[in-house]
Design an enzyme around this catalytic site. Structure first.
Site, PDB file in Angstrom:
ATOM      1  N   SER A 324       0.737  -1.135   0.053  1.00  0.00           N
ATOM      2  CA  SER A 324      -0.001  -0.104   0.117  1.00  0.00           C
ATOM      3  C   SER A 324       0.796   1.484  -0.118  1.00  0.00           C
ATOM      4  O   SER A 324       0.494   2.327  -0.629  1.00  0.00           O
ATOM      5  CB  SER A 324      -0.906   0.116   1.306  1.00  0.00           C
ATOM      6  OG  SER A 324      -1.712  -1.202   1.226  1.00  0.00           O
ATOM      7  N   HIS A 376       0.742   4.353   4.399  1.00  0.00           N
ATOM      8  CA  HIS A 376       0.037   5.177   3.462  1.00  0.00           C
ATOM      9  C   HIS A 376       0.692   6.447   3.358  1.00  0.00           C
ATOM     10  O   HIS A 376       0.938   7.026   2.235  1.00  0.00           O
ATOM     11  CB  HIS A 376      -1.515   5.081   3.620  1.00  0.00           C
ATOM     12  CG  HIS A 376      -1.996   3.656   3.734  1.00  0.00           C
ATOM     13  ND1 HIS A 376      -3.319   3.409   4.135  1.00  0.00           N
ATOM     14  CD2 HIS A 376      -1.394   2.408   3.382  1.00  0.00           C
ATOM     15  CE1 HIS A 376      -3.393   2.351   4.181  1.00  0.00           C
ATOM     16  NE2 HIS A 376      -2.471   1.605   3.601  1.00  0.00           N
TER      17      HIS A 376
END
Length: 504
Positions: A324, A376
């Protein structure tokens, strides 16, 4: 018959009625005949069988030299004819033309096949290709996807060997539909106790029992819940803490590669499914746009930076995995590309709002229990910084700094009219480094200071984060954990270490 006589009138025959062989040469054009008078011109209405015309006697041919000396014009006697002979061996006039008159006015074809048709071709499309092979093949994206899938299959196989099931079903069910977190830790997930001394572990007064990779129960007396830290971490183990120790114990766990390996691990089918869907769509398009080495650099740097940031501020009991962070770095490149081509887009505000909504939803999902939102955030920050350094400057900036307004491509691979190739620039800079900076406009210095500043900022930030990770046992930011969890039903405490010990 009249038409036949007309056309036959031009086929001159000799006295025997045969057509003489052609005297024309194919190597050079035959000079035209010079007519002696209007009576020598044959009339199509004459009967040539009764009055044959001898062209060899009535028509004289101009000499070949006279013909070419007169510039290829027949020596007619028309007083209005522009019959000016050319000067032999004439030399062209020497004119000092400006350099810009010799510059190529054609835009070079984009290596990615961008804008190669009146109807804007989709990025990465190759001209002349159809179907599956109409796009440039994103080899790096395919390779990374193959590695991710292969590693995930390995996780399932190892989970089946250790627990009897490829998916964790007991003592709890993995909502991602994948192996247990203990299997993931044993295969290289980012887990802080395997990387450094942690409060409550090295300075504990009791022997800590860790759940084993093959654990399927919560019973503390079960042998599968009585493993050492070295057994849980795997990879040849780490120094085991001992009762009565301190945070200064040496050697300490130092599996630094857990900042890198987790990029290729995933928590389950749902986790890898979403990530690979984004990777083979948006990631592949970005690789076609900026080239394989820029894409690889951003992908790896964003993933590593995300795990380093999470190692400092995320809960120490989380087993963090997934690509991610890398994909958020790629998403940052798309956002920069949108800003760089804002005026060329048909609906830039619509694209911006949709992209903003997608980024917002992704960050909100990172607040759920067990997920590391710092990966993230870190990946997105690194993507923005590297994008400023690697993507080609937008046209409005190029105009301000005195460069040509060439068709925009995301990377600086091709040179447009009036610009030099990158290799030529590198050679000139190597030979005469000071001349490279002469005559630059002030905005050029400002723009490059911004780009260099972004690169220096993330490098310094990376060094500071790594240093703080090993220097401080625990994060010195008291509120940062809120960026990765919601204060709902004790979600922010679920990532804390739940340790069980036994007396000596």
């Amino acid at each position: 018959m009249a038409a036949n006589d007309y056309y036959n009138s031009f086929n001159h025959t000799d006295s025997s009625g045969r057509v003489p062989p052609s005297t024309h040469s194919f190597s050079r054009p035959t000079p035209p005949p010079v007519y002696t008078g209007p009576t020598d011109i044959p009339s199509p209405y004459e009967n040539h069988n009764e009055h044959p015309i001898n062209h060899h006697s009535q028509v004289s041919l101009a000499s070949e030299n006279d013909y070419y000396a007169q510039g290829g014009r027949p020596p007619t006697h028309d007083q209005y004819a522009d019959d000016i002979p050319l000067k032999a061996n004439a030399q062209p006039a020497i004119v000092n033309e400006a350099d810009w008159t010799h510059q190529n006015t054609q835009y070079p074809p984009s290596p990615e096949g961008l804008n190669t048709s009146p109807h804007r071709r989709r990025r990465g499309a190759l001209p002349g290709k159809r179907g599956f092979f109409k796009k440039k093949i994103p080899w790096v994206t395919w390779l990374l996807t193959a590695i991710d899938i292969g590693v995930f299959i390995g996780e399932l196989v190892k989970s089946a060997q250790l627990t009897g099931s490829p998916i964790e079903t007991k003592p709890t069910f993995n909502p991602m539909i994948g192996p247990s977190s203990y299997v993931q830790i044993n295969m290289g997930a980012r887990f802080i106790p395997c990387m450094k001394n942690v409060p409550g572990v090295q300075n504990n007064n009791q022997t800590i029992n860790w759940s084993c990779p093959n654990s399927t129960t919560t019973d503390a007396n079960d042998p599968s819940n009585q493993c050492t830290l070295s057994t849980l971490c795997g990879f040849n183990g780490v120094p085991n803490p001992h009762p009565g120790g301190s945070l200064d114990d040496r050697p300490e766990p130092d599996q630094w590669f857990r900042f890198i390996v987790p990029m290729f691990l995933h928590g389950g089918f749902i986790h890898i499914g979403f990530n690979m869907l984004v990777q083979i769509s948006m990631g592949a398009d970005m690789e076609r746009m900026i080239g394989w080495w820029r894409y690889t650099l951003v992908y790896l740097a964003s993933g590593i930076f995300g795990f380093v940031l999470g190692g400092n501020y995320a809960a120490q009991g989380i087993a963090s995995t997934g690509a991610s962070g890398s994909l958020f770095g790629i998403l940052a490149l798309f956002l920069l590309d949108l800003f760089y081509t804002w005026k060329e887009r048909q609906s830039p505000w619509v694209e911006f709002i949709l992209m903003l909504v997608g980024v917002g939803i992704s960050f909100v999902l990172g607040l759920l229990p067990g997920l590391d939102n710092f990966s993230h955030i870190g990946g997105f920050i690194m993507g923005l910084a590297l994008g400023l350094c690697l993507l080609r400057s937008p046209n409005w900036v190029r105009e301000r700094i005195g460069l040509a307004r060439t068709p925009y491509v995301a990377m600086s691979g091709g040179a447009g009219p009036g610009t030099a190739e990158p290799d030529d620039k590198a050679k000139k800079f190597t030979k005469q480094p000071l001349d490279y900076f002469k005559g630059r406009k002030p905005f050029w210095w400002i723009w490059w200071l911004i780009r260099v500043g972004a690169l220096v900022a993330v490098i310094v930030g990376f060094i500071v984060l790594v240093t703080n990770f090993y220097k401080y046992p625990k994060s010195n930011c008291s509120w940062c954990y809120r960026l990765s969890c919601l204060p709902v039903k004790n979600w922010c405490t679920e990532g804390n270490l739940q340790l069980t010990g036994s007396s000596n």
